[in-house]
Scaffold this motif. Sequence first.
Motif, PDB file in Angstrom:
ATOM      1  N   ALA A   1       1.042  -1.426  -0.164  1.00 31.83           N
ATOM      2  CA  ALA A   1      -0.150   0.253  -0.228  1.00 31.83           C
ATOM      3  C   ALA A   1       0.799   1.221  -0.015  1.00 31.83           C
ATOM      4  O   ALA A   1       0.120   2.174  -0.501  1.00 31.83           O
TER       5      ALA A   1
ATOM      6  N   TRP B   1       1.721   2.137  -3.718  1.00 34.08           N
ATOM      7  CA  TRP B   1       1.615   2.199  -4.603  1.00 34.08           C
ATOM      8  C   TRP B   1       0.981   3.756  -3.982  1.00 34.08           C
ATOM      9  O   TRP B   1       0.968   4.845  -4.759  1.00 34.08           O
TER      10      TRP B   1
ATOM     11  N   ILE C   1       3.669   5.869  -5.699  1.00 27.56           N
ATOM     12  CA  ILE C   1       3.378   6.198  -6.962  1.00 27.56           C
ATOM     13  C   ILE C   1       2.351   6.938  -7.280  1.00 27.56           C
ATOM     14  O   ILE C   1       2.856   7.655  -7.972  1.00 27.56           O
ATOM     15  N   PHE C   2       1.053   6.950  -6.805  1.00 23.20           N
ATOM     16  CA  PHE C   2       0.074   7.760  -6.901  1.00 23.20           C
ATOM     17  C   PHE C   2       0.395   9.144  -6.829  1.00 23.20           C
ATOM     18  O   PHE C   2       0.454  10.194  -7.682  1.00 23.20           O
TER      19      PHE C   2
END
Length: 137
Positions: free
Chosen positions: A64, A67, A70-71
Amino acid sequence: MDEFEQQVSRQPLRQIPAGWREEIMVAAAAAVPRSAPHTSILSTLKSQLSALLWPCPQAWAGLAAVWALIFVVNFSMRDRPQTTAEKAPPPSPQMVAELKQQRLMLVELIGSGQAADAEPPKFVPLPRSERVEFVMA
């Protein structure tokens, strides 16, 4: 089977006295926690997530976090888009004049004396009644 197992298998099964059975059932019912009838959505979600992530919560938390990183990087890069066309200076007037002269020379070499022929033909759609459609079988 060994000797003890044989001896146990020969003994008759006895029934549990009724008084003991009730005591055991009352004690078991008191030991089992009763769920509250008004559980919140948050506690339900937490229990469902903990059941899902139970095998290795650290791995899921790490995934998590990756991710989320990355966002964040994706959205931060989106704020400053600069294309090559924006960086390039506009063509100079001499370059524009030279391109027009080359276009006219090309028209003369092709054989047409009109400069309008140098423009690409524009697409004019035909009415539906004049269209030709091919059906492949």
